[in-house]
Design an enzyme around this catalytic site. Structure first.
Site, PDB file in Angstrom:
ATOM      1  N   THR A   5      -7.129 -84.077  77.608  1.00 56.63           N
ATOM      2  CA  THR A   5      -8.058 -85.167  77.288  1.00 56.63           C
ATOM      3  C   THR A   5      -7.734 -86.374  78.173  1.00 56.63           C
ATOM      4  OG1 THR A   5      -8.301 -84.397  75.020  1.00 56.63           O
ATOM      5  CG2 THR A   5      -8.780 -86.732  75.426  1.00 56.63           C
ATOM      6  N   GLN A  51      -9.699 -73.906  79.178  1.00 56.05           N
ATOM      7  CA  GLN A  51      -9.828 -72.627  78.476  1.00 56.05           C
ATOM      8  C   GLN A  51      -9.649 -71.440  79.400  1.00 56.05           C
ATOM      9  OE1 GLN A  51      -9.995 -71.967  75.322  1.00 56.05           O
ATOM     10  NE2 GLN A  51     -10.250 -74.050  74.564  1.00 56.05           N
ATOM     11  N   SER A 106      -4.252 -77.660  80.030  1.00 54.48           N
ATOM     12  CA  SER A 106      -3.490 -78.032  78.835  1.00 54.48           C
ATOM     13  C   SER A 106      -2.565 -76.892  78.442  1.00 54.48           C
ATOM     14  CB  SER A 106      -4.478 -78.320  77.692  1.00 54.48           C
ATOM     15  OG  SER A 106      -3.772 -78.688  76.543  1.00 54.48           O
ATOM     16  N   HIS A 142      -1.056 -76.093  75.653  1.00 53.91           N
ATOM     17  CA  HIS A 142      -1.080 -75.428  74.341  1.00 53.91           C
ATOM     18  C   HIS A 142      -2.142 -74.343  74.206  1.00 53.91           C
ATOM     19  CE1 HIS A 142      -4.453 -77.550  72.118  1.00 53.91           C
ATOM     20  NE2 HIS A 142      -4.264 -78.442  73.070  1.00 53.91           N
ATOM     21  N   THR A 199       7.860 -92.663  80.700  1.00 49.38           N
ATOM     22  CA  THR A 199       8.929 -91.683  80.934  1.00 49.38           C
ATOM     23  C   THR A 199       8.416 -90.285  80.620  1.00 49.38           C
ATOM     24  OG1 THR A 199      10.513 -93.369  80.327  1.00 49.38           O
ATOM     25  CG2 THR A 199      11.316 -91.095  80.309  1.00 49.38           C
ATOM     26  N   CYS A 252     -11.890 -80.184  68.013  1.00 46.48           N
ATOM     27  CA  CYS A 252     -11.960 -81.644  68.105  1.00 46.48           C
ATOM     28  C   CYS A 252     -13.186 -82.217  67.417  1.00 46.48           C
ATOM     29  CB  CYS A 252     -11.954 -82.080  69.557  1.00 46.48           C
ATOM     30  SG  CYS A 252     -10.595 -81.388  70.451  1.00 46.48           S
TER      31      CYS A 252
HETATM   32  N1  PLP Z   1     -11.071 -79.202  77.463  1.00 47.97           N
HETATM   33  C1  PLP Z   1     -11.301 -78.080  76.790  1.00 47.97           C
HETATM   34  C2  PLP Z   1     -12.315 -77.112  77.305  1.00 47.97           C
HETATM   35  C3  PLP Z   1     -10.622 -77.802  75.606  1.00 47.97           C
HETATM   36  O1  PLP Z   1     -10.884 -76.696  74.933  1.00 47.97           O
HETATM   37  C4  PLP Z   1      -9.672 -78.736  75.155  1.00 47.97           C
HETATM   38  C5  PLP Z   1      -8.941 -78.528  73.880  1.00 47.97           C
HETATM   39  O2  PLP Z   1      -9.489 -78.120  72.895  1.00 47.97           O
HETATM   40  C6  PLP Z   1      -9.462 -79.900  75.899  1.00 47.97           C
HETATM   41  C7  PLP Z   1     -10.182 -80.108  77.057  1.00 47.97           C
HETATM   42  C8  PLP Z   1      -8.488 -80.958  75.453  1.00 47.97           C
HETATM   43  O3  PLP Z   1      -7.172 -80.525  75.609  1.00 47.97           O
HETATM   44  P1  PLP Z   1      -5.970 -81.358  74.954  1.00 47.97           P
HETATM   45  O4  PLP Z   1      -5.831 -80.836  73.564  1.00 47.97           O
HETATM   46  O5  PLP Z   1      -4.772 -81.028  75.797  1.00 47.97           O
HETATM   47  O6  PLP Z   1      -6.331 -82.772  75.030  1.00 47.97           O
END
Ligand code: PLP
Length: 504
Positions: free
Chosen positions: A79, A187, A207, A209, A245, A332
């Site tokens: 994000t 993704q 990302s 995770h 940091t 989200c």
């Molecule tokens: N972009 C996409 C396509 C995502 O699926 C996600 C997370 O759900 C993000 C951006 C945001 O990632 P982060 O959780 O690292 O902010």
């Protein structure tokens, strides 16, 4: 365990929301936390070893995405990476690169909401239409690019319906018009091959995770020569592009997660077969099922399906009670209780969007997990699972709230109560200490379980049902939806008392 009831089994089919941290990643992170506490900016041995960990991780991320290490910058999350690019380009004077930004209408909220914000501040934002599967309309794109733009946002793979865009073609077209491209690859990484040089995009975001790495760490790829500035100002970390940091353990975890990318990609065909097998099963259960995803241009793990006439909230509640996690849209936006912008952009009505669920497999999803899902769906659709009624917010009016027949059970966490006042007359309880307050809930009332969005109320409603409460319902969309419809009533009844249920 939640209170005194145990969920049968956990089957996580929401891998596009997040994934579990792999054992190797955990091990690496634990080692870094134990042994490498130095600040990478320092000028002594401990600092140098922390800095070396950062650079190793950077090389690993770069190798996984087809970039050079110096083109990779770590961020707090994807994000943030998306924000960094958007805010920088929107902030430039119009004569340089500021001004008009083009985007597909199915981008992640981290792009869509940022564009909304920038639009309110004067940036011109235009959406390029997509087809019924979310693929960009190339002739429309050409036309818009010809008008000039400071940026085009086009994700590689969509998080809700799994659509894979032809980014190579999109970027080539944008290049002909001298428009830089931001490609959200969050993704895609680990599910399909990603090569940012071959895609020829200017910016790409990632990302950890989503591929069995830790939460709260992202990466921004900036093509050599492409312009970007910092979002966070302060120290000169990350080549003065991201002050603060560095989270050395998270970055090391991201690096380790990326080392597994070839192994994850090797499972692509097996995962596709598992997903397609599941789809065939689901069609056997509900022949009227509608597939929103494209059958080929789609991530191997993602199924977006619609069961006509079936509320997704109700279905998710039923599955949740059997320990199965799926989602209605992007994690989200679930809390906003609005139909998914992705589904409406591909032409679904709001009602159809509310009949859609997303099933997303992880590399750990087994055949057994999928059989369990099919069995549970069979039980649900044949009426063998209890269904808890969902009460729409419109029904919860002043008469409902003042009626002695109703008992409003507010199960939100304390922190959520600080954000939004309870419904007047509510009885406050915690979602995690069910066994200690259930005795105080009357059996002769019509109980409405209330939480912020309708999600946390579900296990409590089913637990009450299990204990013999036959008159239990859930507030559909939770307090968020209720307050949207009843702002005037909310203000007027604000002073009405609420009571805290005594725990045993
Ligand atoms: N972009 C996409 C396509 C995502 O699926 C996600 C997370 O759900 C993000 C951006 C945001 O990632 P982060 O959780 O690292 O902010």
């Amino acid at each position: 365990m939640i209170g005194s009831f145990r969920l049968q089994r956990r089957v996580d089919l929401d891998a596009n929301a997040t994934t579990d941290v792999s054992r190797r990643v955990r091990r690496v992170m634990a080692r870094v936390l134990r042994r490498h506490h130095g600040n990478p900016s320092g000028a002594y041995a401990d600092a140098r070893s922390a800095a070396a960990i950062l650079e190793e991780a950077r090389e690993s991320v770069a190798a996984a995405i087809g970039a050079d290490a110096e083109e990779v910058q770590f961020t707090g999350c994807a994000t943030e990476a998306n924000n960094q690019v958007l805010q920088y380009l929107a902030g430039l004077p119009e004569t340089q690169r500021g001004g008009r930004i083009l985007s597909t209408p199915i981008e992640h909220p981290s792009i869509m909401h940022t564009l909304e914000h920038l639009g309110a501040q004067g940036t011109k934002v235009e959406m390029v239409p997509v087809d019924a599967f979310g693929r960009v309309d190339m002739s429309e794109l050409e036309e818009r690019l010809a008008g000039g733009a400071s940026l085009l946002c086009c994700m590689l793979a969509n998080n809700e319906i799994g659509t894979i865009q032809n980014v190579r073609e999109v970027a080539a077209m944008a290049r002909r018009h001298d428009v830089p491209v931001l490609c959200d690859c969050v993704q895609a990484l680990g599910k399909i091959p990603v090569d940012v040089h071959a895609l020829d995009v200017d910016y790409a975001t990632f990302s950890a995770h989503k591929l069995h790495g830790p939460k709260g760490i992202g990466a921004l790829y900036v093509r050599r020569g492409a312009e970007v500035g910092p979002l966070l100002h302060g120290g000169r970390q990350e080549g003065a592009m991201r002050a603060g940091t560095e989270a050395v353990h998270d970055i090391a975890g991201f690096g380790e997660a990326c080392r597994a990318v070839p192994a994850l990609l090797a499972q692509k065909d097996a995962m596709t077969a598992r997903r397609d097998g599941l789809l065939a099963e689901l069609r056997g259960i509900r022949p009227d099922l509608v597939l929103n995803s494209h059958s080929d241009d789609c991530l191997p793990n993602t199924l977006s399906v619609r069961f006509p006439g079936q509320s997704n909230t109700q279905l998710m509640a039923s599955l949740d009670m059997r320990g199965i996690a799926v989602s209605a849209g992007s994690a989200c936006s679930t809390s906003e209780n609005v139909p998914s912008h992705v589904l409406t952009a591909i032409g679904l009505s709001e009602e159809e969007a509310r009949e859609t669920i997303r099933i997303s497999l992880s590399h750990r999803t087994s055949h057994r997990d999928l059989r369990y899902l099919s069995r549970t769906l069979r039980d649900h659709f044949s009426g063998r699972l209890p269904t808890i009624p969902l009460v729409p917010p419109s029904r919860v009016d002043e008469a409902y709230l003042r009626s002695d027949d109703h008992y409003l059970l507010d199960v939100r966490f304390e922190v959520e109560r600080k954000l939004a006042r309870s419904l007047p007359g509510s009885h406050l309880a915690s979602v995690i200490s069910f066994a200690r307050y259930v005795h105080a809930i009357p059996k002769d009332k019509r109980i409405l379980v209330v939480c912020s969005t309708g999600v946390d109320a579900t296990p409590i409603a089913y637990a009450l049902h299990k204990r013999g409460y036959r008159n239990v319902a859930i507030l559909l969309g939770g307090l968020v939806a209720w307050k949207l419809q009843h702002s005037e009533l909310d203000r007027r009844l604000a002073g009405m008392p609420v009571s805290r249920i005594e725990r045993r």
